[in-house]
Design a protein around this motif. Sequence first.
Motif, PDB file in Angstrom:
ATOM      1  N   GLU A   1       0.953  -1.201   0.000  1.00 19.22           N
ATOM      2  CA  GLU A   1      -0.077   0.070  -0.132  1.00 19.22           C
ATOM      3  C   GLU A   1       0.777   1.226  -0.009  1.00 19.22           C
ATOM      4  OE1 GLU A   1      -3.409  -0.033   2.968  1.00 19.22           O
ATOM      5  OE2 GLU A   1      -2.717   2.258   3.338  1.00 19.22           O
ATOM      6  N   ASP A   2       0.787   2.188  -1.009  1.00 20.13           N
ATOM      7  CA  ASP A   2       1.373   3.513  -0.892  1.00 20.13           C
ATOM      8  C   ASP A   2       0.756   4.493   0.142  1.00 20.13           C
ATOM      9  OD1 ASP A   2      -0.620   4.606  -1.953  1.00 20.13           O
ATOM     10  OD2 ASP A   2       0.174   5.096  -4.218  1.00 20.13           O
ATOM     11  N   TRP A   3       1.424   5.554   0.080  1.00 22.28           N
ATOM     12  CA  TRP A   3       1.009   6.723   1.077  1.00 22.28           C
ATOM     13  C   TRP A   3      -0.351   7.268   0.924  1.00 22.28           C
ATOM     14  CZ3 TRP A   3       2.712   8.230  -3.592  1.00 22.28           C
ATOM     15  CH2 TRP A   3       2.502   9.391  -4.065  1.00 22.28           C
ATOM     16  N   ARG A   4      -0.823   7.005  -0.041  1.00 20.61           N
ATOM     17  CA  ARG A   4      -2.371   7.438  -0.631  1.00 20.61           C
ATOM     18  C   ARG A   4      -3.257   6.653  -0.155  1.00 20.61           C
ATOM     19  NH1 ARG A   4      -1.003   8.910  -6.692  1.00 20.61           N
ATOM     20  NH2 ARG A   4      -0.241   6.825  -6.315  1.00 20.61           N
ATOM     21  N   GLY A   5      -3.117   5.029   0.081  1.00 19.16           N
ATOM     22  CA  GLY A   5      -4.063   4.201   0.553  1.00 19.16           C
ATOM     23  C   GLY A   5      -4.256   3.271  -0.870  1.00 19.16           C
ATOM     24  N   ILE A   6      -3.361   3.317  -1.931  1.00 25.10           N
ATOM     25  CA  ILE A   6      -3.714   2.602  -3.006  1.00 25.10           C
ATOM     26  C   ILE A   6      -2.868   1.373  -2.797  1.00 25.10           C
ATOM     27  CG2 ILE A   6      -3.429   2.667  -5.640  1.00 25.10           C
ATOM     28  CD1 ILE A   6      -3.608   5.569  -5.653  1.00 25.10           C
ATOM     29  N   ARG A   7      -3.735   0.202  -2.807  1.00 27.21           N
ATOM     30  CA  ARG A   7      -3.092  -1.243  -2.745  1.00 27.21           C
ATOM     31  C   ARG A   7      -2.786  -1.792  -4.046  1.00 27.21           C
ATOM     32  NH1 ARG A   7      -6.380  -3.542   2.525  1.00 27.21           N
ATOM     33  NH2 ARG A   7      -5.308  -1.759   3.948  1.00 27.21           N
ATOM     34  N   VAL A   8      -1.965  -2.494  -4.227  1.00 30.87           N
ATOM     35  CA  VAL A   8      -1.751  -3.667  -5.080  1.00 30.87           C
ATOM     36  C   VAL A   8      -1.256  -4.942  -4.358  1.00 30.87           C
ATOM     37  CG1 VAL A   8      -0.905  -2.299  -6.977  1.00 30.87           C
ATOM     38  CG2 VAL A   8       0.819  -3.233  -5.444  1.00 30.87           C
ATOM     39  N   GLU A   9      -1.853  -6.131  -5.080  1.00 30.55           N
ATOM     40  CA  GLU A   9      -1.445  -7.396  -4.548  1.00 30.55           C
ATOM     41  C   GLU A   9      -0.609  -8.207  -5.303  1.00 30.55           C
ATOM     42  OE1 GLU A   9      -5.816  -7.948  -2.600  1.00 30.55           O
ATOM     43  OE2 GLU A   9      -5.309  -9.182  -4.201  1.00 30.55           O
ATOM     44  N   LEU A  10       0.588  -8.811  -4.706  1.00 27.16           N
ATOM     45  CA  LEU A  10       1.608  -9.451  -5.298  1.00 27.16           C
ATOM     46  C   LEU A  10       1.500 -11.021  -5.210  1.00 27.16           C
ATOM     47  CD1 LEU A  10       3.690  -8.175  -7.353  1.00 27.16           C
ATOM     48  CD2 LEU A  10       5.314  -8.336  -5.616  1.00 27.16           C
ATOM     49  N   LYS A  11       1.093 -11.630  -6.406  1.00 24.21           N
ATOM     50  CA  LYS A  11       0.893 -13.273  -6.038  1.00 24.21           C
ATOM     51  C   LYS A  11       2.224 -13.704  -5.586  1.00 24.21           C
ATOM     52  CE  LYS A  11      -3.387 -13.543  -8.310  1.00 24.21           C
ATOM     53  NZ  LYS A  11      -3.915 -13.739  -9.684  1.00 24.21           N
ATOM     54  N   THR A  12       2.498 -14.736  -4.726  1.00 22.55           N
ATOM     55  CA  THR A  12       3.537 -15.265  -4.433  1.00 22.55           C
ATOM     56  C   THR A  12       3.844 -16.432  -4.885  1.00 22.55           C
ATOM     57  OG1 THR A  12       2.860 -16.211  -2.518  1.00 22.55           O
ATOM     58  CG2 THR A  12       3.696 -13.878  -2.443  1.00 22.55           C
ATOM     59  N   GLU A  13       5.023 -16.990  -4.922  1.00 19.23           N
ATOM     60  CA  GLU A  13       5.469 -18.430  -5.364  1.00 19.23           C
ATOM     61  C   GLU A  13       4.650 -19.452  -4.846  1.00 19.23           C
ATOM     62  OE1 GLU A  13       8.227 -18.802  -7.415  1.00 19.23           O
ATOM     63  OE2 GLU A  13       8.506 -16.717  -7.709  1.00 19.23           O
TER      64      GLU A  13
END
Lengths: 201, 128
Positions: free
Chosen positions: A186-198
């Motif tokens: 999550e960045d400082w503005r509250g926007i989130r991204v999801e990174l799928k893991t191995e």
Amino acid sequence: MSYSVIALMISLILIAIAVTVQESFVERFYTWPTEVDKGLLDTITVNVASYLSRVKDLEMAKVFLLKNLKVTERYNRGFRVLNYSIINMTVYSSQNIALVNVTIVYNLLWGCYCSSALLLVKVLNITEFSDPLTGEVFYKAIIICSTDRGKPKFVKGYPTSVTVNYLYNNIWVLTYPTSLKLAIIEDWRGIRVELKTESSG
Amino acid sequence: MNFTLDSYVATLILVVSLTYFAHSVLVSLPRDRHCYDDSLVVLGRLLRHYDFQIAIYTNNLALIDAVVYSTINAHHDYYITIVDTETKTIVSEHGTLKLSSYLVSVTLPGWNGALKPRTLCFRVGVRG
């Protein structure tokens, strides 16, 4: 009486009339500045991007955008959006790349304004290491974090076992346990991204 | 007709005063002047840096101070009141009380993916 004295008297009368006209006929109107419109629209776009990154539903995000515009128009008398077009509304996540991008062109009384909110995370390299104290195995990923405003001011990881540390330029180090299926950034503005893991397959 | 120095001086005075009169009347003809409120312009600029919104929604007064003073002139002060728009209650007040009149207001729709309107009443002015 000389001509000069007569002319001086006439000119004094004229100046007095001119000053009176200047002061009494001018009405001052305070105009709603474009800076406020731009600030509000940027706020709306980031709010929609933040919402979209959580719900991951384009239709719901569009409804949310409309609600934001209605609320802003209702409480700000000078703010009015004639129409808008969504240029980009993307939410994407994979093992190597994750991004949220919302770009909207707003048509206002003074012209068009393009507002954008982007968070892009790209994995450059992943290595594995184990904690010598607990024996727990972790992934250490070197990632690029980029936004529409360049380098994010800060980013944080979710859940708490995910840590993100700044390295240099747009490069950050992401650490998470190998058992984890999804690392949220999550960045400082509250926007989130999801990174799928191995381990998510 | 005698053209004396006196008549030349009188003509000059009349020409100058008539020019001023005509200029004043022509300038006033549109009858209105559009101008911007400085506080509203400053508030708009503050909104373009997302730190200000973060400070408002987390009620972080130290961050509001830092963000505002990074934008305004060093000899200026400010006053801000944050109002919860739905319940009409004051969340916080901050800054120089002397500037608490003639406030401009802007309402933010929400932040962090939520619809939570907050009205900012703001004024920038000269210190002292």
